[in-house]
Scaffold this active site. Structure first.
Site, PDB file in Angstrom:
ATOM      1  CB  ILE A  24      -0.936   0.009   1.232  1.00 58.82           C
ATOM      2  CG1 ILE A  24      -1.874  -1.198   1.199  1.00 58.82           C
ATOM      3  CG2 ILE A  24      -1.726   1.309   1.291  1.00 58.82           C
ATOM      4  CD1 ILE A  24      -2.732  -1.329   2.444  1.00 58.82           C
ATOM      5  CB  ALA A  25       1.908   3.549   1.875  1.00 58.36           C
ATOM      6  N   GLY A  27       7.079   4.068   4.061  1.00 57.33           N
ATOM      7  CA  GLY A  27       7.491   5.253   4.802  1.00 57.33           C
ATOM      8  C   GLY A  27       8.913   5.128   5.294  1.00 57.33           C
ATOM      9  CB  VAL A  32       1.363   0.118   5.062  1.00 60.46           C
ATOM     10  CG1 VAL A  32      -0.025  -0.415   5.427  1.00 60.46           C
ATOM     11  CG2 VAL A  32       1.886   1.012   6.178  1.00 60.46           C
ATOM     12  CE  LYS A  47       2.283   1.638  10.441  1.00 64.73           C
ATOM     13  NZ  LYS A  47       2.733   2.532   9.374  1.00 64.73           N
ATOM     14  CG  ASP A 141       5.726  10.468  13.920  1.00 59.41           C
ATOM     15  OD1 ASP A 141       6.070  11.621  13.611  1.00 59.41           O
ATOM     16  OD2 ASP A 141       5.881   9.490  13.164  1.00 59.41           O
TER      17      ASP A 141
END
Length: 638
Positions: A24-25, A27, A32, A47, A141
């Site tokens: 999905i993503a 970072g 993820v 994650k 965060d």
């Protein structure tokens, strides 16, 4: 190139449970993935921590602890953590999958938001942070990337505790600041410390960005931005977005105060202020900032933003402030009316705002079913509207077979009504069969037991039948069913050591050695020792011997004569039987009991080992010469 298909995790079944479907993503700290929980047949977000973090034991320990804390946090605006685990080099979180976009995606697409819309996003964010603060947790965060907006309009906060886990690693402070420096409080920059007021500061920065479309500080390097957080003051949002209501600037100013004690003392306090601001903002005609908030004086310079490019819609600040001042002069006389109107509509607005928050899914807790009969537990949960699946069982020493061992999610977890969860039944203690170990070496026996899930305790014993170093038997015996992890006593032959025969009568000594399978030669000699008793031997006592080996005993000539102590008294005179003591026979008794009995009668006891059985086989003196002076020594063989 399709990076998803090239990703080695895509298609992999993690921990035997999560099938990774797609990425999905990605970072700065984790990637993820979309995954299917094959046990519960539900879609989850995984994650997966980057390898540099997963290889750090300190991070993994802190990560596990933080994941457990976050899993206990139940709030409709918090992304739920279902599970945490490791699979070889993969450290992961299993979380609620939230279809939608991040707040960062919204900002990229739309730029800045209207004041009312920005507050309607910040209010649920602050509610989530407030729940965490009440539970003693600090997010550390807060930023748009960690706020998700679902397709049906809900707001969710993610990544609680991850920044705290990162602090346990060997990452440098600069490395920790690069991804989040734009939202980091002054105390986080200077000391690395963070509390709930640090989250408030980050929330204030995020509200500034929602209103203006950019962060208050930019610089060529992360340290340049960090310097501004410590030494400069967040400018009014109105200096970049002139239609910003004064209520919003006041909210941002207090949230981003340099001194933590001057900020809202937690997110719940900021939530109250945000709700009040939302209630007082006009519902129609844009933000309404120019009607109620413009200052008659020129706005102060934008401290710390001079290096930033101008906003796309923004004209120079001095040309936009003047109209605001003119409107304020025209409206000045009506301010009391606004105040009265605000009071009049307060109740209606409060009711409307309450309805906004109440329109959230109803949450219930997973019931505590551990220890109950699986069938009964499933029926009880189904009667409450849950969708229950019984998965493969697990062995357990404490919970009986057919009882509920655990549930997933665990008892007490808050979930939406009619959610699905699984029951893990107990298979009872895992039983294994003790393998046959006879004639194996010690190493082979240990390997066999380890393969069977058992532990080994080695005991070495004398034995002439089995080769030295080979297994005689086990306790429990081969073929018996025992719990996995049971300790098995492995008896290993230590061969045979020549017993100490000195002092034994010839007949008893010969019979004992022949019984051990040893050959016996006897040599009689004249000696002052007791007639017909062994005074020397070959091999010496405790020397290794083998079956059939020839031994030699040296025995005092068997011509009968009473010993000197029998003929004389303690003073060397003729014996006086009246002072002698009778030595009882203790042959066949337990060695310790025999010792205690003789010592209580005043005798000294000397012990010699034959087979080491712990049972007295011979004694000297004993019948028929059982009358001895008080305090004499009695020798026992066992």
């Amino acid at each position: 190139m399709d990076t998803t298909t090239a990703d080695p995790l895509v298609g992999r079944l993690l921990d035997g449970r999560y099938r990774v479907e797609s990425r999905i993503a990605r970072g700065g700290m984790a990637t993820v993935y979309l995954a299917l929980d094959v046990r519960l047949d539900r879609t989850v977000a995984l994650k997966v921590m980057h390898r540099s973090l997963a290889e750090d034991p300190a991070f993994v320990r802190r990560f596990i602890g933080e994941a457990k804390s976050v899993a206990s946090l139940s709030h409709p605006n918090v992304v739920h953590v279902f599970d945490q685990g490791t699979d070889n080099d993969v450290v992961y979180l299993s979380m609620e999958y939230v279809p939608g976009r991040t707040l960062r995606d919204i900002l990229r697409e739309r730029g800045r938001l209207a004041a009312r819309e920005a507050l309607e996003i910040m209010i649920p964010v602050l509610a989530a942070l407030g729940a965490a603060h009440q539970a003693g947790m600090v997010h550390r965060d807060v930023k748009p990337e960690n706020v998700l907006l679902t397709d049906d309009g809900r707001v969710k906060v993610v990544d609680f505790g991850l920044a705290r886990a990162i602090e346990a690693t060997n990452q440098t402070r600069t490395g920790m600041m690069i991804g989040t420096i734009g939202y980091m409080s002054p105390e986080q920059v200077t000391t690395g410390g963070a509390d709930v007021r640090s989250d408030v500061y980050s929330a204030g920065i995020m509200l500034f960005e929602l209103i203006t479309g950019r962060q208050p500080y930019e610089g060529q390097t992360p340290m340049a931005v960090a310097y501004k957080h410590v030494h400069e003051t967040v400018p009014p949002a109105a200096s970049l977005a002139p239609d910003t209501p004064q209520l919003i600037d006041m909210l941002i100013a207090q949230a981003t105060a340099h001194e933590p004690e001057r900020r809202y003392q937690d997110a719940s306090a900021m939530l109250v202020a945000a709700v009040d601001a939302h209630r007082l903002l006009p519902r129609h005609g844009g933000s309404g900032a120019h009607q109620v908030t413009a200052s008659p004086m020129p706005a102060p310079p934008v401290t710390g933003v001079h290096a930033m490019p101008s906003a796309p819609q923004a004209a120079p600040s001095h040309t936009l402030i003047q109209p605001r001042a003119e409107v304020r002069a025209e409206r000045r006389g009506f301010r009391p009316n606004w105040f009265l109107i605000g009071l009049a509509i307060m109740m209606a607005a409060a009711i409307g705002l309450t309805a906004y928050f109440v329109a959230q899914p109803t949450y219930v807790q997973i019931p505590d079913l551990v220890g109950q009969n699986v069938t009964t537990a499933k029926q009880a949960a189904a009667s409450k509207g849950f969708k229950v699946t019984v998965v493969d069982g697990q062995y357990d020493d404490k919970v009986a077979k057919g009882r509920v061992l655990s549930t997933d999610p665990p008892a007490g977890t808050s979930v939406e009504e009619a959610s699905a969860f699984s029951i893990v039944p107990s298979l009872g203690p895992k039983l294994v069969t003790v393998p046959g170990l006879r004639d194996l070496t010690e190493e082979q026996a240990r390997t066999q037991l380890a393969d069977a899930g058992l532990k080994a305790k080695v005991v070495k014993m004398e034995n002439l039948e089995v080769e030295r170093g080979k297994v005689l038997e086990s306790r429990p015996a081969a073929g018996e069913q025992v719990k996995a992890g049971t300790t098995v006593e492995v008896r290993i032959s230590n061969g045979m050591l020549m017993p100490d025969m000195a002092g034994l009568p010839r007949q008893e000594a010969e019979a004992h050695l022949q019984g051990l399978g040893l050959g016996v030669q006897v040599q009689e000699v004249d000696d002052d020792a007791e007639p017909c008793t062994v005074i020397a031997q070959v091999p010496k006592a405790k020397s290794p011997v083998t079956k059939g080996q020839q031994t030699q005993l040296t025995v005092v000539n068997c011509g009968f004569s009473l010993p000197d102590w029998w003929m004389r008294g303690n003073d060397g005179e003729a014996r006086d039987d009246s002072g002698f003591s009778t030595v009882p026979s203790v042959v066949g008794k337990n060695l310790k009991d025999a010792q205690q009995e003789l010592q209580q009668l005043g005798f000294k006891v000397k012990v010699k080992r034959l087979l080491g059985t712990g049972v007295v086989r011979f004694q000297r003196p004993g019948p028929p010469l059982a009358e001895v002076p008080p305090g004499s020594t009695v020798t026992l063989w066992h």
